[in-house]
Scaffold this motif. Sequence first.
Motif, PDB file in Angstrom:
ATOM      1  N   GLY A 131       0.828  -1.212   0.000  1.00 43.43           N
ATOM      2  CA  GLY A 131       0.000   0.000   0.000  1.00 43.43           C
ATOM      3  C   GLY A 131       0.860   1.258   0.000  1.00 43.43           C
ATOM      4  O   GLY A 131       0.633   2.190  -0.782  1.00 43.43           O
ATOM      5  N   LEU A 153      -4.760  -0.617   2.125  1.00 44.28           N
ATOM      6  CA  LEU A 153      -5.365   0.723   2.166  1.00 44.28           C
ATOM      7  C   LEU A 153      -4.779   1.537   3.321  1.00 44.28           C
ATOM      8  O   LEU A 153      -4.541   2.747   3.183  1.00 44.28           O
ATOM      9  CB  LEU A 153      -6.883   0.617   2.320  1.00 44.28           C
ATOM     10  CG  LEU A 153      -7.670   0.257   1.060  1.00 44.28           C
ATOM     11  CD1 LEU A 153      -9.137   0.035   1.386  1.00 44.28           C
ATOM     12  CD2 LEU A 153      -7.537   1.353   0.001  1.00 44.28           C
ATOM     13  N   ILE A 208     -10.902   6.598   3.175  1.00 40.43           N
ATOM     14  CA  ILE A 208     -11.554   5.312   2.920  1.00 40.43           C
ATOM     15  C   ILE A 208     -12.743   5.499   1.983  1.00 40.43           C
ATOM     16  O   ILE A 208     -12.934   4.738   1.028  1.00 40.43           O
ATOM     17  CB  ILE A 208     -12.012   4.656   4.255  1.00 40.43           C
ATOM     18  CG1 ILE A 208     -10.797   4.202   5.058  1.00 40.43           C
ATOM     19  CG2 ILE A 208     -12.970   3.491   4.025  1.00 40.43           C
ATOM     20  CD1 ILE A 208     -10.025   3.025   4.483  1.00 40.43           C
ATOM     21  N   SER A 242     -11.469   6.074  -1.442  1.00 39.22           N
ATOM     22  CA  SER A 242     -10.858   4.844  -1.979  1.00 39.22           C
ATOM     23  C   SER A 242     -11.918   3.881  -2.489  1.00 39.22           C
ATOM     24  O   SER A 242     -11.735   3.229  -3.516  1.00 39.22           O
ATOM     25  CB  SER A 242     -10.069   4.116  -0.883  1.00 39.22           C
ATOM     26  OG  SER A 242      -9.037   4.909  -0.437  1.00 39.22           O
ATOM     27  N   GLY A 293      -7.257   2.064  -4.047  1.00 40.18           N
ATOM     28  CA  GLY A 293      -8.378   1.158  -3.736  1.00 40.18           C
ATOM     29  C   GLY A 293      -8.648   0.192  -4.872  1.00 40.18           C
ATOM     30  O   GLY A 293      -8.766  -1.025  -4.663  1.00 40.18           O
TER      31      GLY A 293
END
Lengths: 256, 246
Positions: free
Chosen positions: B52, B152, B171, B174, B77
């Motif tokens: 990531g 992530l 988040i 993503s 993502g």
Amino acid sequence: MTATENHPNKETVISIRDVKKSFGDYDVLRGADLDLYRGENLVVLGRSGTGKSVLIKIIAGLLTQDSGSVKVLGQAVDEISGKELIKLRLRVGFSFQNSALYDSMTVRKNLEFPLVRNQKNLTKAEINKATESVLDAVGLLQTINQMPSELSGGQRKRIGIARTLILQPEIMLYDEPTAGLDPITCIEINNLINEVKERYKTSSIIITHDLTCAKHVGDRVAMLLDGSFERVGTFEEVFDTDDERVKPFYDYNFID
Amino acid sequence: MFLELYRVHQFIKKFFIEAIAPPYEGREILRQCYQVGYKSLALISLTGFITGIVFAKQSRPSLAEFGATSWLPSLVGIALLRTLAPLLTALISAGKVGSSIGAELGSMKVSEQIDAMEVSATNPFKYLVVSRVLATTISIPILTFYTAFVGLLGGFLNITSSESTSFSTYIQTSLESITFLDITSSTIKAIVFGFTIGMVGCYQGYNSSKGTEGVGKAANSAVVIGMFLVFIEEVIATQITFLFRT
């Protein structure tokens, strides 16, 4: 002196007739005939590579013969269904040459394994009692929580035998029970084989090339020569011969 | 070659027959899931997290050229969920779990432990093979989504070192480009990867011979063949997903 003499008063528990088995071009068994009677210890003798272990693997259904018939407790091993074979195997114990203990399990788990999987109605207390009883019978109760890697060769053999005894089989198949052991441990194993016969009322085939073992445990001895049983009888009967294939076998072993 | 293919076919066929027929090895499957899943967590966490970070860091300059650094969370993502997480998890599992299964079953085979199971009226194929293949088939998809999540987190760490953004925003950004097709295809892919890794490891171990040399060969083949098949399956899966996407 034949391999399949008629004994009207004795019940045949294993009957082997004209069994042939080859691996590639090598004919291992070339028409073997043999009977095991209830309550006896039958020793199968022969040089290395003569097919002794192949024979008991055929009896246990681990290998299939090319031709001939093998009946164990009246059932033809190669003809019965998978379910029937599983039921039959509960009545036949197999002690492996190298013990074949499950490396990842303790002695207790090794012994419990066949019991837990085949008798699912048993309570934990009953399982413990059965496990401790067979361990006691082979004189190794103190090893119950040890791993197989912590045991000596002789102890592994004993535990291997205990694991087969836990299902209380009618027939025991021993593959080279004294191979690789010192003479004193060999005698202990021989005594154990005799004790198992008396205590559990088993009928046994003992595969070996150790004549001391053969003399000590065998009610009868069968000599595997060139892929078939040509000499079967008591220890003395089998070796009372001038047969050049048999005499060296006796001469090179030290017997009291 | 054809004989080997026939044997593989027979092995897979036997797996399905034994998997469907009772009794079921529920406890052993759970134990194997623990072995496959829990014990791979540390390695997967580390690999996923680093992937990531590195992916976000390497992608930033390219996006910056077009003034599109705001797309970085979406890119991380999509990349993680569509390809990186399933592939990374499968490759790590092929190395760690596949080799372990191959070596364990190979060792059991050459030391006659499998024969011992058989003569004690236990079905060794059901107990050893079916339970392990089902465990990898169940565990690897779960590990895949775990890898994606940890990846992530790694991406977030890299992004927050250059710009201020909240975790929830990151988040949300993503995941907003992730479609139902992405999740479905990744799940199916991970299931196929898990099945392949378990099956290859078991086949190599269960059919090993020639003593200790055979055990080493079984472990090695489990990894090499497992990884090779995972790559082939990845290519095929990408092509099929692409057809659905267009």
